[in-house]
Write an enzyme that holds these catalytic residues in place. Structure first.
Site, PDB file in Angstrom:
ATOM      1  N   GLU A  85      -6.035  -8.751   3.523  1.00 32.96           N
ATOM      2  CA  GLU A  85      -5.380  -9.835   4.284  1.00 32.96           C
ATOM      3  C   GLU A  85      -6.440 -10.731   4.936  1.00 32.96           C
ATOM      4  O   GLU A  85      -6.339 -11.965   4.902  1.00 32.96           O
ATOM      5  CB  GLU A  85      -4.473  -9.238   5.368  1.00 32.96           C
ATOM      6  CG  GLU A  85      -3.840 -10.314   6.234  1.00 32.96           C
ATOM      7  CD  GLU A  85      -3.262  -9.780   7.546  1.00 32.96           C
ATOM      8  OE1 GLU A  85      -2.542  -8.765   7.513  1.00 32.96           O
ATOM      9  OE2 GLU A  85      -3.535 -10.385   8.588  1.00 32.96           O
ATOM     10  N   ASN A  91      -2.205   0.095   8.305  1.00 33.86           N
ATOM     11  CA  ASN A  91      -1.345   0.254   9.484  1.00 33.86           C
ATOM     12  C   ASN A  91      -0.884   1.701   9.643  1.00 33.86           C
ATOM     13  O   ASN A  91      -0.699   2.181  10.761  1.00 33.86           O
ATOM     14  CB  ASN A  91      -0.200  -0.766   9.489  1.00 33.86           C
ATOM     15  CG  ASN A  91       0.915  -0.412   8.555  1.00 33.86           C
ATOM     16  OD1 ASN A  91       1.798   0.369   8.897  1.00 33.86           O
ATOM     17  ND2 ASN A  91       0.878  -0.968   7.357  1.00 33.86           N
ATOM     18  N   THR A 148      -3.132  -9.818  11.294  1.00 37.85           N
ATOM     19  CA  THR A 148      -1.799  -9.598  11.886  1.00 37.85           C
ATOM     20  C   THR A 148      -1.610  -8.206  12.494  1.00 37.85           C
ATOM     21  O   THR A 148      -0.796  -8.037  13.392  1.00 37.85           O
ATOM     22  CB  THR A 148      -0.707  -9.790  10.811  1.00 37.85           C
ATOM     23  OG1 THR A 148      -0.989  -8.909   9.722  1.00 37.85           O
ATOM     24  CG2 THR A 148      -0.630 -11.206  10.317  1.00 37.85           C
ATOM     25  N   HIS A 161       0.829  -1.206   0.000  1.00 35.32           N
ATOM     26  CA  HIS A 161       0.000   0.000   0.000  1.00 35.32           C
ATOM     27  C   HIS A 161       0.862   1.254   0.000  1.00 35.32           C
ATOM     28  O   HIS A 161       0.849   2.032   0.941  1.00 35.32           O
ATOM     29  CB  HIS A 161      -0.935  -0.013   1.218  1.00 35.32           C
ATOM     30  CG  HIS A 161      -2.121  -0.899   1.005  1.00 35.32           C
ATOM     31  ND1 HIS A 161      -2.813  -1.497   2.017  1.00 35.32           N
ATOM     32  CD2 HIS A 161      -2.722  -1.288  -0.133  1.00 35.32           C
ATOM     33  CE1 HIS A 161      -3.789  -2.211   1.506  1.00 35.32           C
ATOM     34  NE2 HIS A 161      -3.754  -2.107   0.214  1.00 35.32           N
ATOM     35  N   HIS A 210       0.082  -9.134   1.536  1.00 33.92           N
ATOM     36  CA  HIS A 210      -1.160  -9.436   2.265  1.00 33.92           C
ATOM     37  C   HIS A 210      -1.760 -10.786   1.913  1.00 33.92           C
ATOM     38  O   HIS A 210      -2.677 -11.246   2.561  1.00 33.92           O
ATOM     39  CB  HIS A 210      -2.242  -8.409   1.889  1.00 33.92           C
ATOM     40  CG  HIS A 210      -2.043  -7.081   2.501  1.00 33.92           C
ATOM     41  ND1 HIS A 210      -1.601  -6.911   3.777  1.00 33.92           N
ATOM     42  CD2 HIS A 210      -2.275  -5.834   2.016  1.00 33.92           C
ATOM     43  CE1 HIS A 210      -1.557  -5.621   4.040  1.00 33.92           C
ATOM     44  NE2 HIS A 210      -1.936  -4.948   2.991  1.00 33.92           N
TER      45      HIS A 210
HETATM   46  S1  SF4 Z   1       3.122  -5.824   8.969  1.00 33.21           S
HETATM   47 FE1  SF4 Z   1       3.816  -7.818   9.730  1.00 33.21          FE
HETATM   48  S2  SF4 Z   1       2.379  -9.267   8.834  1.00 33.21           S
HETATM   49 FE2  SF4 Z   1       2.175  -7.380   7.676  1.00 33.21          FE
HETATM   50  S3  SF4 Z   1       3.584  -7.623   5.988  1.00 33.21           S
HETATM   51 FE3  SF4 Z   1       4.708  -6.600   7.608  1.00 33.21          FE
HETATM   52  S4  SF4 Z   1       5.765  -8.243   8.705  1.00 33.21           S
HETATM   53 FE4  SF4 Z   1       4.136  -9.168   7.494  1.00 33.21          FE
END
Ligand code: SF4
Length: 281
Positions: free
Chosen positions: A127, A221, A160, A43, A75
């Protein structure tokens, strides 16, 4: 006025994203045409543009293109899609993050052992859609302890990137306020990179006047980081790159914090720092 600029530890690419990007750049070197990613590989629009320059294009659908090689993003994708792609004889390069893979495998195992799988997460997130596809017919994506009970045995896993505090709250409600289950199995499928970044961001946000959160506006995130900073009460700006910074945001601040999502490359973080320095020196 001299400013302090504090960068949250662990900002930028996480392990899974770095791995997916390395794979994509490597594939771009070896294959000259027909290379695609199903959806953006990560992203971050700037990285997606760089890959396009090297001949790796994101697509939404596998039909109507002359696909020779398809890279699966960090993802992951739904199981049915994976099987559909393989049937078409396309070379598949799987860059699914190993942490996401672990959640997919657990979902499949629990479903095959007869558990109703509960996934704590956002059901619209790619995901989660991927994990859900492995979790059997009775699976439910939940964001509270309310869900249709279809089995006396349940297995709980998580997207996750869910905050540990939320997971603990939901799990404890399920364990303490439901007595209809014979068995409850709980697995931790959270990713340490995410929780660690949330911790370091919180630490920085608590000591600065302004927080600049760098990362794709479509990155879950990064949005979570911006939300966290706002909840602390610090003036927060979520930007995708240095061009968006307004001088007014930073010129009167004494201490400026920066954090960046898992799909933000180091060069974008460096440009942001340079721009802030330019505006404040
Ligand atoms: S945030 Fe964690 S689960 Fe997501 S891609 Fe990165 S390492 Fe993998």
């Amino acid at each position: 006025m001299l400013k302090d600029i504090v960068l949250a530890e662990g900002s930028g690419f996480c392990f899974g994203v770095k791995r997916a990007i390395d794979i994509a750049f490597d594939v771009a070197k070896k294959h000259k045409d027909g290379v695609f990613t199903l959806g953006p590989i990560i992203h971050n629009p700037q990285v997606v543009e760089k890959l396009k320059d090297l001949g790796v294009y994101p697509i939404d659908d596998i039909y109507g293109q002359n696909i020779k090689t398809l890279i699966i993003r960090a993802h992951g994708i739904p199981k049915e899609k994976f099987e559909e792609i393989k049937k078409l004889g396309i070379e598949v390069i799987d860059a699914t993050c190993p942490f996401v893979k672990k959640a997919q495998n657990l979902a499949e195992k629990l479903a095959s052992e007869g558990y109703q799988v509960l996934i704590i997460g956002d059901k619209e997130h790619p995901e989660v859609k991927g994990i859900f596809s492995y979790a059997g017919e009775k699976a439910v994506v939940i964001s509270s302890d309310e869900f249709p009970i279809l089995n006396k045995k349940i297995g709980i896993i998580q997207q996750t990137t869910q905050p540990m505090s939320k997971v603990k709250e939901i799990v404890s409600k399920i364990v303490n306020s439901h007595n209809e289950f014979e068995e409850i199995r709980i697995f931790n499928t959270l990713c340490n990179f995410t929780s660690r970044r949330l911790e370091t961001t919180e630490k920085v946000a608590k000591q600065v006047d302004v927080m600049i959160v760098v990362g794709g506006k479509n990155s879950a995130n990064t949005t979570q980081l911006a939300k966290l900073c706002k909840s602390i009460g610090v003036k927060t700006y979520h930007i995708e790159d240095a061009q968006e910074i307004d001088k007014e945001w930073v010129e009167s601040a004494k201490k400026i914090g920066i954090t960046a999502g898992a799909s933000t490359p180091q060069w974008i973080i460096d440009e942001v720092i340079d721009k802030i320095k330019k505006f404040t020196n």
